[in-house]
Design an enzyme around this catalytic site. Sequence first.
Site, mmCIF file in Angstrom:
data_model
loop_
_atom_site.group_PDB
_atom_site.id
_atom_site.type_symbol
_atom_site.label_atom_id
_atom_site.label_comp_id
_atom_site.label_asym_id
_atom_site.label_seq_id
_atom_site.Cartn_x
_atom_site.Cartn_y
_atom_site.Cartn_z
ATOM 1 N N HIS A 143 27.900 47.665 10.976
ATOM 2 C CA HIS A 143 26.145 48.519 11.453
ATOM 3 C C HIS A 143 25.860 49.164 12.484
ATOM 4 O O HIS A 143 25.095 49.626 12.607
ATOM 5 C CB HIS A 143 25.730 47.343 10.545
ATOM 6 N N ASP A 161 28.540 42.942 7.186
ATOM 7 C CA ASP A 161 29.009 43.612 7.448
ATOM 8 C C ASP A 161 30.577 43.053 8.144
ATOM 9 O O ASP A 161 30.577 42.784 8.428
ATOM 10 C CB ASP A 161 28.542 43.969 8.863
ATOM 11 N N GLU A 189 28.052 36.597 19.086
ATOM 12 C CA GLU A 189 27.792 38.119 18.935
ATOM 13 C C GLU A 189 26.517 38.929 18.908
ATOM 14 O O GLU A 189 25.768 39.016 18.796
ATOM 15 C CB GLU A 189 27.356 37.840 16.851
ATOM 16 N N GLU A 240 19.386 45.501 24.453
ATOM 17 C CA GLU A 240 19.018 43.627 24.207
ATOM 18 C C GLU A 240 19.389 43.302 24.700
ATOM 19 O O GLU A 240 18.698 42.495 25.051
ATOM 20 C CB GLU A 240 19.526 43.542 22.529
#
Length: 429
Positions: free
Chosen positions: A373, A79, A187, A196
């Site tokens: 992505h 990406d 990230e 998440e």
Amino acid sequence: MLPSTGYSNGSLVPGSSEKRHGLSQREQRFRRGGRSSRDTRGGNGFRVSEQEKPRCTEFDMAYFQSYSHVGIHEEMIKDRVRTDTYRNAIFQHQSSIAGKVVVDVGCGTGILSIFCALAGAKRAEMKIAIFICSSHQLKVYAVDASEIAVQANEVVKANNLSDKIIVLLGRVEDVEIEEEVDVIISEWMGYMLLYESMLGSVITARDRWLKPGGLILPSHATLYMAPVTHSERYSESIDFWRNVYGIDMSAMVPLAKQCAFEEPSVETISGENVLTWPFVVKHVDCYTVTIQELESITARYRFTSMMNAPLHGFAFWFDVEFSGPAIFPSNNHVQSPQFTSSDINPSDSQREKRQKPNEALVLSTAPEDLPTHWQQTLLYFYDPIEVKQDQVIEGSITLSQSKENSRFLNIHLEYASGGRSFVKESVMR
């Protein structure tokens, strides 16, 4: 666990009594970080005790294991929007990185740690060139709870950076770093920004180790939502069943709607699908946000449609900024502002930031920007609503961590338009 003694070029200290868990001696050269029994205090004075450390659940273990697969790292690294923006941000802030201590939270293959090491080394070379020498050496702690850390350590060694990068296998909540840090990079963003729940690990690292006035990259994040029309997608998934090779299969339609639209869908849309200016669901200041603040987020919205079109659902996307502390006012302990779509024009502000690259870099996942992505997250209705230009669409959105698995995202959407009201419950798994 290892004793909390000194480090040696990314290797385990001699005489460590740690079990090797089946790894070769070569693989054991990276450090498995362990927490000592003492209480620790982060750079901000926040006390992190053993009692406050969240337990590692079976869901957490499965999550970490998923990141051991090379495919997910390949997708992220390829990406270019993501990876180039992070690299550019690191080099833009290289004066804050050179000669400093950095923590990379969730380092994966170690690529961001290596960018930091290269940026710091380049800055150091510039200083030497003008006869300004510093006795401080750059140090990067690359932390990951996945076994991908084994490969990350090999990558570090292959690039002759073991003197600068120390790979720690373990959770940020568990590993021990015996010094304060100047920079945290991560990230951490998931689909819909918060999926998440990795931001919690960044907050933990900040509260345990970051020095006052330290740098966090990215520094700020904003989650947006907007009503969308997407007749092509609806036709492909639903209307297809009304006539299949001349056969009436419309009896499949209810099941098709459930299968296609029950859960959020990660896909790419264009700006043409968006019916109004977006609404800010949540602005996150990484310097001040708390873990408790992210457990449940509620915002009320009000849109005015810009066109006549079928309303098929809502799209969510985010952007993150790479700037120093105190750029924005803190929203700590404060609910997201209740703006309407007519009160703000985030797209204009984003363009303004991109025109001033020395102020802040922005990584955007908006429909009108280059695809990433992350794509966009779509929450579709089972049945579209026909809306006219200037028709109001209003309601509320609540995003909360699942009680079953905190990495899942519960979504409670209330929406009303044209005198009709609806409620949609969904889980992002």
